[in-house]
Design a protein around this motif. Structure first.
Motif, mmCIF file in Angstrom:
data_model
loop_
_atom_site.group_PDB
_atom_site.id
_atom_site.type_symbol
_atom_site.label_atom_id
_atom_site.label_comp_id
_atom_site.label_asym_id
_atom_site.label_seq_id
_atom_site.Cartn_x
_atom_site.Cartn_y
_atom_site.Cartn_z
ATOM 1 N N ASP A 265 0.811 -1.214 0.000
ATOM 2 C CA ASP A 265 0.000 0.000 0.000
ATOM 3 C C ASP A 265 0.853 1.276 0.000
ATOM 4 O O ASP A 265 0.619 2.197 0.777
ATOM 5 C CB ASP A 265 -0.974 -0.037 1.193
ATOM 6 N N ASP B 198 -1.411 -1.908 -4.520
ATOM 7 C CA ASP B 198 -1.833 -0.529 -4.301
ATOM 8 C C ASP B 198 -0.596 0.379 -4.266
ATOM 9 O O ASP B 198 -0.377 1.125 -3.310
ATOM 10 C CB ASP B 198 -2.667 -0.369 -3.017
ATOM 11 N N ASN C 81 -6.149 -3.520 -5.645
ATOM 12 C CA ASN C 81 -7.401 -3.018 -6.241
ATOM 13 C C ASN C 81 -7.233 -1.625 -6.863
ATOM 14 O O ASN C 81 -7.808 -1.323 -7.908
ATOM 15 C CB ASN C 81 -8.534 -3.013 -5.217
ATOM 16 N N HIS C 82 -6.420 -0.753 -6.239
ATOM 17 C CA HIS C 82 -6.261 0.610 -6.769
ATOM 18 C C HIS C 82 -5.473 0.656 -8.078
ATOM 19 O O HIS C 82 -5.508 1.665 -8.768
ATOM 20 C CB HIS C 82 -5.610 1.523 -5.731
ATOM 21 N N HIS D 292 -3.258 -9.090 -1.066
ATOM 22 C CA HIS D 292 -3.747 -7.714 -0.934
ATOM 23 C C HIS D 292 -5.160 -7.761 -0.352
ATOM 24 O O HIS D 292 -6.161 -7.510 -1.019
ATOM 25 C CB HIS D 292 -3.715 -6.971 -2.274
ATOM 26 N N HIS E 106 -3.755 -3.977 2.114
ATOM 27 C CA HIS E 106 -5.065 -3.409 1.813
ATOM 28 C C HIS E 106 -5.670 -2.584 2.949
ATOM 29 O O HIS E 106 -6.202 -1.514 2.708
ATOM 30 C CB HIS E 106 -6.031 -4.523 1.367
HETATM 31 ZN ZN LIG Z 1 -6.280 -2.042 -1.379
#
Ligand SMILES: [Zn+2]
Length: 369
Positions: free
Chosen positions: A43, A88, A129-130, A238, A270
């Motif tokens: 992250d 991320d 996810n980002h 993640h 995450h």
């Molecule tokens: Zn995330």
């Protein structure tokens, strides 16, 4: 003179007999015992520099240029190390925005996040996810500049009904045991992310990819990795840590990944938490001293580069088989609780990303953010 010589020989022989069995015993015991140190960042959200772009001033609590110094230190303390990022990493600060929305990713140009990862010699990275926030095209162009494999096992292509990215990789590494002997270790590395991407990034993903539940994807690919020769399996997960009752769409699935026997170590992310850490004191079957959940070593290194995650595995290689004997985890911070720096920044890394950093600062000043 002769007496002296005989006495010297006798002493040598006595010493030899005393020392040799101990030495040979020690060598025998350490043969095949391998210590493997696994390092994690997660992250990062494009925080390469120890800088706050909103206040346009230095911030000692963030920045991969700082974590890099911890990476160098942790590597110097261990014989065998691996370095992973758990996703991320492309979006979350004005530098990430500037690169994606203003300057764009041109073919052949390397995104500064991947330039930094290349310089630090990451062994593999997970997609978070980002990473989808700027669309698949941007991500795929940016990923071309990453020299290390990027893995994810639970995002599937709609067209092909197959994993969109490489679901896992098997890294072949030469490792040295405690007696100095070399062994080949095949490390299986698999990645996961929350299925919620399908609602969070619907516009970018709908009709192109679909997401499988994390635990289902793990159970699908772990036997394949074993059949493919993985001696150990590391999950770049993640996803966060929670013992909420299991649901297929659980966003934080680490707890359930620890229950899959073939997974040996989990690098989590995450949720921007620190594991081991006091917020997890009520998590069942959890040892915050050793950093284990259900007996498995787990680490989560906060966010924005504020910590380096470390898992130390002790393994045994006997008769062609590898066995994990022990695992412990810890995180190391770049600053103390008051925000005072604990490490200097890696000057070479700063130089490598300075241009985009300065362009971002100029851009912010121009638009008066
Ligand atoms: Zn995330």
């Amino acid at each position: 003179m002769l007496k002296k010589r005989i006495a010297f020989r006798l002493i040598t022989i006595i010493l030899f007999w005393h020392l040799f069995p101990t030495l040979s015993h020690a060598v025998e015991n350490n043969q095949g015992i391998v210590e493997l140190r696994i390092l994690e960042t997660t992250d990062l959200h494009a925080d390469l520099v120890n800088y706050d772009y909103y206040q346009t001033k230095t911030n000692q609590r963030v920045g991969l240029v700082k974590t890099a110094t911890l990476i160098h230190q942790a590597r110097s303390e261990a014989m065998n190390t691996l370095l992973f990022d758990v996703g991320d990493h492309l979006k979350g600060n004005p530098l990430g925005e500037y690169l994606a929305r203003i300057r764009g990713m041109q073919k052949g140009k390397v995104h500064p996040v991947y330039r930094a990862f290349n310089y630090l010699n990451y062994d593999a990275i997970a997609i978070g996810n980002h990473e989808f926030n700027y669309g698949l095209k941007f991500l795929n162009t940016a990923l071309k500049g990453a020299k290390m494999p990027a893995v994810n096992a639970n995002v599937f292509s709609v067209k092909k009904n197959k994993p969109y990215f490489a679901p896992y990789v098997i890294l072949k590494r030469n490792v040295v045991d405690l007696s100095g002997r070399h062994h080949e270790l095949k490390i299986g590395v698999i990645g996961f992310m929350p299925t919620q991407i399908m609602s969070w990034d619907r516009a970018n993903l709908d009709g192109k990819v679909f997401a499988k539940p994390i635990v289902d994807a793990a159970k699908e690919f772990v036997p394949v990795m074993k059949a493919d020769g993985a001696d150990i399996i590391i999950a770049l997960a993640h996803t966060g840590i929670s013992n909420e009752a299991y649901r297929p769409d659980t966003e934080n699935a680490v707890y359930y990944l620890t229950q899959i026997p073939e997974i040996d170590a989990i690098l989590a992310g995450h949720s921007h938490s620190t594991f081991p850490g006091p917020i997890f004191q009520n998590l069942p079957n959890t040892n915050l001293e050793s950093g284990a959940i259900n007996g498995k070593p787990v680490v989560m290194a906060g966010a924005f580069g504020n910590r380096l995650g470390i898992i130390d595995l002790q393994m045994e290689h006997r008769a062609g088989k590898w066995k994990v004997l022990e695992g412990t985890s810890q995180t190391r911070p770049i600053a103390d609780d008051n925000g005072l720096p604990l490490v200097k920044r890696d000057k070479r890394l700063f130089k490598l990303v300075k241009r985009e950093h300065e362009e971002t600062v100029d851009f912010i000043r121009k638009i008066g953010l």
